[in-house]
Design an enzyme around this catalytic site. Structure first.
Site, PDB file in Angstrom:
ATOM      1  N   ASP A  34      35.108  42.069  35.697  1.00  0.00           N
ATOM      2  CA  ASP A  34      35.656  41.359  34.539  1.00  0.00           C
ATOM      3  C   ASP A  34      36.099  42.304  33.419  1.00  0.00           C
ATOM      4  OD1 ASP A  34      35.051  38.925  35.851  1.00  0.00           O
ATOM      5  OD2 ASP A  34      33.007  38.954  35.060  1.00  0.00           O
ATOM      6  N   GLU A 225      40.365  30.188  36.338  1.00  0.00           N
ATOM      7  CA  GLU A 225      39.453  30.737  35.315  1.00  0.00           C
ATOM      8  C   GLU A 225      40.060  32.017  34.757  1.00  0.00           C
ATOM      9  OE1 GLU A 225      35.807  31.710  37.335  1.00  0.00           O
ATOM     10  OE2 GLU A 225      36.792  33.003  38.783  1.00  0.00           O
TER      11      GLU A 225
HETATM   12  O1  FUB Z   1      31.871  37.554  36.779  1.00  0.00           O
HETATM   13  C1  FUB Z   1      31.466  36.207  36.865  1.00  0.00           C
HETATM   14  C2  FUB Z   1      32.661  35.304  36.899  1.00  0.00           C
HETATM   15  O2  FUB Z   1      33.469  35.599  38.026  1.00  0.00           O
HETATM   16  C3  FUB Z   1      33.601  35.468  35.722  1.00  0.00           C
HETATM   17  O3  FUB Z   1      33.154  34.824  34.570  1.00  0.00           O
HETATM   18  C4  FUB Z   1      34.853  34.935  36.306  1.00  0.00           C
HETATM   19  O4  FUB Z   1      35.998  35.226  35.562  1.00  0.00           O
HETATM   20  C5  FUB Z   1      34.849  35.584  37.676  1.00  0.00           C
HETATM   21  O5  FUB Z   1      35.328  36.887  37.624  1.00  0.00           O
END
Ligand code: FUB
Length: 472
Positions: A34, A225
């Site tokens: 991330d 997301e």
């Molecule tokens: O790293 C955990 C989760 O997975 C993140 O919040 C999302 O964006 C995905 O990368």
């Protein structure tokens, strides 16, 4: 016997040589998912999570910071915040982004609450590397939903700041000037074929955010997301993780205003051998170039739950649209040089093998877990027109110690200096050792700090390494 040994060392060098041109993943000492880049005063700060491979989900506990002035040598600033920094957080230290406003740094994070839903919090600091502390002692966004993840903030030219976030649905609020509160309602952004390339099927099990990730319109995209909200030349961009063939893409939409309406533009990165289901991206401009940050599961031992940041450069099209970007192992080229006559933190690394990093009060971050056969590569080191006379390194060894060889251009390249590191009295008992430079060096070169041990039990740690410098 001698013949065999040299045959095997050649093979070993060839194998190591495979990674000598690599720049992705950007960090090899830890797993860094991330990535959220931020440009501040001539440096890029990269805020990341901290994956723990071996788990079967994103059970992360802390967040990390790295910085670079040249895009290839990244300095590890350690772990300024962790779940413990937020009294309300109990698990899942997920994607975060830090932004600066009036000399203060606001690090928006998301985590699982004690009620088992996800919420967004904010930590504040006077420096991009901290110390940070929870700014409000409670979540900033908490609606009892699993969609409260992946915050992205942007301060517009008129001073109005926005916070977007989401999983499955995309929402935003208008942040107040203090950046730690907001006014007005939470607004959910409509998702259609026109705005985000499609819509997501209703989600199933709420313990798996990606359980039902598939576009309602087959072969189309959708917002999954990881939004990344920014403005460039008057256009607002919303990059996000979309979906293709059951795996995340990096896709984007644009708008003439900070609150939409959004117009889907397509995929920036799709169908790449990332070895990870997620890819979470960020975009910046730095020193005249544009960079796409994302993560893969390609670091040794990694995968969907052991992800690492990677960077590619790209050029916007003349109309401001973003071309497709292909992931590479080579990553990006240096956009600056490193001065070896100033103290260089040992944890400033372009590439490394067989070492990691640790952190302790007075020393801060240092390189640890050093094993024979390992090395640190530092790129684009500018020695100037006159060769240095000596090399100094601050090291600590609790047992036998080892040898630090300083070489140029490759692991087996010309040797500049050799530092024999004795037992110093403890793993935290630091000694600065200085040795003559035996081969003159000038100009811009890549430096290799090569770790060796004599009569050392295979795999044993040799020494800890805090900083180095050349002396004129
Ligand atoms: O790293 C955990 C989760 O997975 C993140 O919040 C999302 O964006 C995905 O990368």
């Amino acid at each position: 016997m001698t013949k065999n040994r040299s045959f095997f060392s050649t093979i070993a060098l060839l194998l190591v040589g495979g990674s000598l041109t690599a720049q992705n993943p950007v960090v090899q000492t830890n797993y860094t998912p991330d990535p959220a880049p931020m440009v501040y005063k001539g440096r890029v700060y990269m805020y990341t999570g901290d994956d723990i491979p071996g788990f079967d989900f994103y059970y992360m506990t802390k967040w990390r910071v790295y910085s670079s002035a040249d895009m290839v040598n990244w300095t590890d600033h350690g772990v300024p915040i962790a779940l413990e920094s937020f009294t309300w957080a109990r698990d899942r230290a997920w994607a975060a982004q830090c932004v600066e406003r009036n000399g203060k740094f606001y690090w928006y994070i998301c985590a699982q609450t004690i009620n088992n839903d996800m919420a967004i919090g904010v930590a504040v600091a006077d420096s991009p590397t901290g110390p940070f502390k929870d700014a409000i002692g409670k979540p900033l966004i908490s609606t009892g939903s699993w969609s409260n993840i992946d915050p992205t903030a942007y301060v517009d030219n008129d001073g109005q700041a926005y916070l977007y976030w989401g999983n499955g649905s995309l929402s935003y609020v208008k942040l107040n000037k203090d950046m730690i509160s907001y006014s007005g309602d939470i607004v959910e952004v409509p998702q259609t074929l026109e705005t985000f390339g499609g819509v997501r099927r209703p989600r199933g099990g709420q313990n798996n955010q990606n359980a039902q990730a598939a576009p309602a319109v087959p072969n189309k995209d959708m917002f999954v997301e990881g939004p990344w909200f920014y403005k460039r030349n008057g256009t607002y961009y919303q990059m996000f993780a979309g979906m293709d063939k059951g795996k995340e893409t990096l896709s984007y939409s644009i708008s003439n205003g900070p609150m939409g309406p959004w117009k889907y533009q397509g995929r920036i990165m799709a169908d790449q051998p990332t070895n990870s289901f997620t890819n979470h991206g960020g975009i910046i401009d730095f020193k005249g170039n544009s960079y796409l940050f994302y993560h893969t599961g390609l670091l040794k031992g990694g995968g969907s739950y052991g992800r690492s940041s990677a960077i590619e450069t790209f050029k916007y099209n003349s109309d401001g649209t973003i071309p497709p970007v292909t992931m590479t192992k080579e990553g990006v080229q240096p956009v600056g040089t490193l001065n070896p006559y100033n103290r260089v933190e040992a944890e400033t690394i372009a590439w490394s093998e067989k070492c990691t990093t640790s952190e302790m009060g007075k020393t801060g971050v240092y390189v640890s877990g050093i094993r024979t056969g390992g090395y640190i590569k530092v790129r684009s080191v500018d020695f100037g027109k006159t060769s240095p006379k000596s090399f100094s390194a601050a090291v600590a060894a609790g047992l036998d110690g080892g040898i630090l060889e300083v070489r140029i251009d490759s692991v087996g390249g010309t040797r500049l200096a050799t530092v024999k590191i004795p037992r110093t009295g403890g793993w935290k008992t630091w000694k600065t050792l200085t040795e003559n430079v035996v081969t003159p060096v000038t100009g811009v070169r890549d430096v290799y700090l090569v770790f060796k041990g004599e009569n050392i039990t295979a795999g044993r740690e040799l020494f800890n390494f805090d900083y180095w410098m050349f002396n004129k």
